[in-house]
Design an enzyme around this catalytic site. Structure first.
Site, short mmCIF file in Angstrom:
data_model
loop_
_atom_site.label_atom_id
_atom_site.label_comp_id
_atom_site.label_asym_id
_atom_site.label_seq_id
_atom_site.Cartn_x
_atom_site.Cartn_y
_atom_site.Cartn_z
CB THR A 55 -0.90 0.00 1.26
OG1 THR A 55 -1.67 -1.20 1.25
CG2 THR A 55 -1.83 1.20 1.29
CB VAL A 56 3.20 2.65 2.53
CG1 VAL A 56 4.06 3.90 2.69
CG2 VAL A 56 2.11 2.62 3.60
CB VAL A 114 2.89 9.14 14.21
CG1 VAL A 114 1.73 9.58 15.09
CG2 VAL A 114 3.88 8.30 15.01
N GLY A 160 -0.37 9.09 9.44
CA GLY A 160 -0.43 9.17 7.98
C GLY A 160 0.07 10.50 7.44
N GLY A 194 -6.87 -0.49 2.33
CA GLY A 194 -5.43 -0.36 2.60
C GLY A 194 -5.11 0.33 3.91
CG ASP A 215 -1.18 1.18 14.23
OD1 ASP A 215 -0.17 0.94 13.54
OD2 ASP A 215 -1.82 2.24 14.13
CE LYS A 244 -0.18 4.74 13.49
NZ LYS A 244 -1.54 4.57 12.96
N GLY A 301 -3.80 4.90 4.57
CA GLY A 301 -4.10 4.77 3.14
C GLY A 301 -2.87 5.08 2.30
P1 NAP Z 1 1.73 -3.98 2.81
O1 NAP Z 1 0.73 -3.47 1.85
O2 NAP Z 1 1.54 -5.32 3.41
O3 NAP Z 1 3.13 -3.94 2.06
C1 NAP Z 1 4.30 -4.50 2.60
C2 NAP Z 1 5.35 -4.57 1.50
O4 NAP Z 1 6.59 -4.99 2.08
C3 NAP Z 1 5.00 -5.57 0.40
O5 NAP Z 1 5.37 -5.07 -0.85
C4 NAP Z 1 5.85 -6.79 0.76
O6 NAP Z 1 6.29 -7.52 -0.37
C5 NAP Z 1 7.07 -6.12 1.38
N1 NAP Z 1 7.73 -6.98 2.36
C6 NAP Z 1 7.25 -7.37 3.56
N2 NAP Z 1 8.15 -8.16 4.19
C7 NAP Z 1 9.21 -8.26 3.36
C8 NAP Z 1 10.45 -8.93 3.41
N3 NAP Z 1 10.80 -9.68 4.47
N4 NAP Z 1 11.31 -8.81 2.38
C9 NAP Z 1 10.98 -8.07 1.30
N5 NAP Z 1 9.81 -7.38 1.17
C10 NAP Z 1 8.94 -7.49 2.20
O7 NAP Z 1 1.92 -2.97 4.02
P2 NAP Z 1 1.65 -1.40 4.05
O8 NAP Z 1 0.23 -1.17 4.39
O9 NAP Z 1 2.21 -0.76 2.84
O10 NAP Z 1 2.47 -0.99 5.35
C11 NAP Z 1 3.87 -0.96 5.34
C12 NAP Z 1 4.39 -0.25 6.58
O11 NAP Z 1 3.87 1.07 6.61
C13 NAP Z 1 3.95 -0.89 7.91
O12 NAP Z 1 4.96 -0.70 8.85
C14 NAP Z 1 2.73 -0.08 8.28
O13 NAP Z 1 2.52 -0.08 9.69
C15 NAP Z 1 3.15 1.28 7.81
N6 NAP Z 1 2.05 2.21 7.52
C16 NAP Z 1 1.00 1.79 6.79
C17 NAP Z 1 0.00 2.70 6.50
C18 NAP Z 1 -1.21 2.30 5.70
O14 NAP Z 1 -2.15 3.11 5.63
N7 NAP Z 1 -1.24 1.14 5.09
C19 NAP Z 1 0.08 4.02 6.98
C20 NAP Z 1 1.19 4.40 7.74
C21 NAP Z 1 2.18 3.48 8.01
P3 NAP Z 1 5.24 -8.36 -1.27
O15 NAP Z 1 4.36 -7.32 -1.89
O16 NAP Z 1 6.08 -9.07 -2.26
O17 NAP Z 1 4.50 -9.25 -0.33
N1 HSE Z 2 -3.13 0.63 10.24
C1 HSE Z 2 -2.80 1.99 10.48
C2 HSE Z 2 -4.05 2.76 10.78
C3 HSE Z 2 -2.11 2.57 9.27
O1 HSE Z 2 -5.14 2.24 10.51
O2 HSE Z 2 -3.97 3.88 11.30
C4 HSE Z 2 -1.63 3.99 9.49
O3 HSE Z 2 -0.58 4.03 10.40
#
Ligand code: NAP
Ligand code: HSE
Length: 422
Positions: free
Chosen positions: A12-13, A130, A132, A185, A199, A203, A300
């Site tokens: 997603t990110v 923290v 977004g 996402g 989570d 934060k 997101g």
């Molecule tokens: P996600 O959609 O699950 O994406 C994770 C990505 O990391 C995928 O591309 C995955 O590869 C890759 N990955 C995971 N483990 C790996 C490994 N061991 N080696 C190589 N690649 C690896 O997660 P996300 O939602 O983007 O979140 C990522 C981070 O951002 C997390 O720490 C989350 O807490 C943080 N975050 C998320 C959001 C949100 O809104 N989603 C907001 C703020 C912060 P594959 O695609 O090949 O599986």
């Molecule tokens: N899973 C987290 C949330 C992503 O819903 O706030 C953003 O950090």
């Protein structure tokens, strides 16, 4: 000036960052004189469809990124502590900047990461970890640097806010709302982290460590998630003029810090009650600036990509001014208190008999807890009746003691407890 970077993760990110830099890279160059070139993107599965992510940049070999000396910054959006921690330390030890969206990693290894950055003359950046898109980290570390911070408080998990909003506004079921948040996402790869409050706790550890210049550890933060909140609680709260939100609260008073994450009932007129969906809002009370509210999309792809791309640019432009408060300031561990004041909502089912309410009131009175509201909504059935109590503001510890005693009575069954902020 061209700067080559690598991304760890294209979910997603990470994919959002690719799309945003592709869309606005020219504008960033015109405005800042920095051309950000993505040189490599680490993923697990090279064959997954990833719209907007250049396939030729994908690799599943971290060593390739480490071997490329032209890469000056690595931005991590993989999630989890391992192998993210090992990768982060390798990146920093190589003198490359490290930007992360990973609050779990940062909240648990803050000092180690910062010390490694310091010792290798590079920088650690974490705005996307923290709230977004909301620039609350830079507000605390830069804009408010001359203030003492008294409190940080708000909604800092988009997934749970989305779920509670849907339950409250559309009578949607919990499972359906969580499925939607995942589809959009917002949820973590393991949504237990969202719904159990973990989570928000990660934060809050980051926010309160920065705000209070003390190290506030994750394990010291009181944490309750939203899994016990029922549609019935939402309905009763609404009828009484309250909304329910998952709040993260950090306050420092007389060197003592209270840090807690829990569902909270707020009057419907409270500004946080109008923060809905994936939006986050953080109130900061600062000595010189006074009260402020930071509001925006907290989860997101593009909102988080906004924070990450901004941090990447910031890191690349800031090679001589970096913050190492834990290393340079010798930041002490916080003195955490487990007693604080709030009112409580208690939902129960009691026998519909004389003296039952008197016994309940007696227990609360014995522990110095005063009742503000007692309601018996609906009709009694099978000799039992719903009883809803709201206390006046009281001490957490006094309330817990009263509750322990209440649970020993056989004439009342406590269904749920929710803290109330007026
Ligand atoms: P996600 O959609 O699950 O994406 C994770 C990505 O990391 C995928 O591309 C995955 O590869 C890759 N990955 C995971 N483990 C790996 C490994 N061991 N080696 C190589 N690649 C690896 O997660 P996300 O939602 O983007 O979140 C990522 C981070 O951002 C997390 O720490 C989350 O807490 C943080 N975050 C998320 C959001 C949100 O809104 N989603 C907001 C703020 C912060 P594959 O695609 O090949 O599986
Ligand atoms: N899973 C987290 C949330 C992503 O819903 O706030 C953003 O950090």
């Amino acid at each position: 000036m061209k700067k080559r970077i690598a991304l760890l993760g294209a979910g997603t990110v990470g994919a959002g960052v690719c799309r945003l830099l592709a869309e606005n890279g020219d504008m960033i160059l015109d405005n800042n004189g920095v051309e950000i070139e993505i040189a490599a993107i680490l993923v697990r599965d090279l064959n997954k469809e990833r719209p907007g992510v250049p396939k030729e940049l994908l690799t599943d070999d971290f060593e390739k990124i480490m071997a490329d000396d032209s890469i000056v910054l690595v931005a991590e959006a993989m999630g989890g502590v391992h192998p993210a921690l090992e990768y982060a330390l390798r990146v920093l030890k190589a003198g490359k900047c490290f930007v992360t969206a990973n609050k779990e990693l940062l909240s648990q290894h803050f000092e180690e990461l910062e010390r490694t950055a310091f010792e290798h003359g590079t920088g650690l950046y974490f705005e996307p970890s923290v709230a977004g898109a909301v620039p609350v980290i830079k507000a605390l570390t830069d804009s408010l640097a001359a203030n003492r911070i008294y409190s940080v408080m708000g909604i800092i998990n988009g997934t749970t806010n989305y779920i509670l909003s849907k339950m409250s506004e559309e009578n949607m079921g919990y499972a359906e709302a969580l499925a939607e948040a995942t589809e959009l996402g917002y949820a973590e790869p393991d949504p237990t982290n969202d719904v159990e409050g973990y989570d928000a706790r990660f934060k809050l550890s980051i926010l309160s460590s920065l705000a209070f210049d003390r190290r506030v550890y994750v394990k010291d933060i009181f944490c309750e998630g939203i899994t016990a909140i029922t549609a019935d609680d939402m309905r009763v709260a609404k009828d009484m003029g309250y909304g329910i939100k998952l709040l993260a609260i950090g306050k420092m008073e007389d060197d003592k810090i209270q840090v807690r994450v829990h569902p909270t009932m707020l009057p419907l007129s409270h500004p946080l009650c109008s923060v809905n969906g994936s939006f986050n809002a953080v109130f900061v009370n600062a000595s010189a600036a006074g009260e402020m509210m930071f509001y925006g999309r907290g989860a997101g792809d593009m909102p988080t990509a906004s924070a990450m791309a901004g941090d990447i640019l910031h890191a690349l432009m800031q090679e001589t001014r970096r913050r190492y408060p834990f290393v340079l300031g010798g930041v002490p561990a916080a003195q955490i208190t487990d007693d604080w004041n709030s009112a409580f909502f208690l939902s129960s089912v009691a026998q519909d008999e004389p003296l039952v309410l008197a016994r309940v009131a007696n227990i609360f009175g014995k522990h110095g807890v005063s009742l503000k509201t007692v309601l018996q909504p609906g009709e009694a059935s099978d000799g039992c009746t719903r009883v809803i109590l709201i206390t006046h503001i009281t001490s957490e510890l006094k309330f817990r003691k009263a509750l322990e005693e209440l649970k020993e009575l056989d004439c009342i069954e406590v269904r749920n407890i929710i803290r109330v902020e007026e």
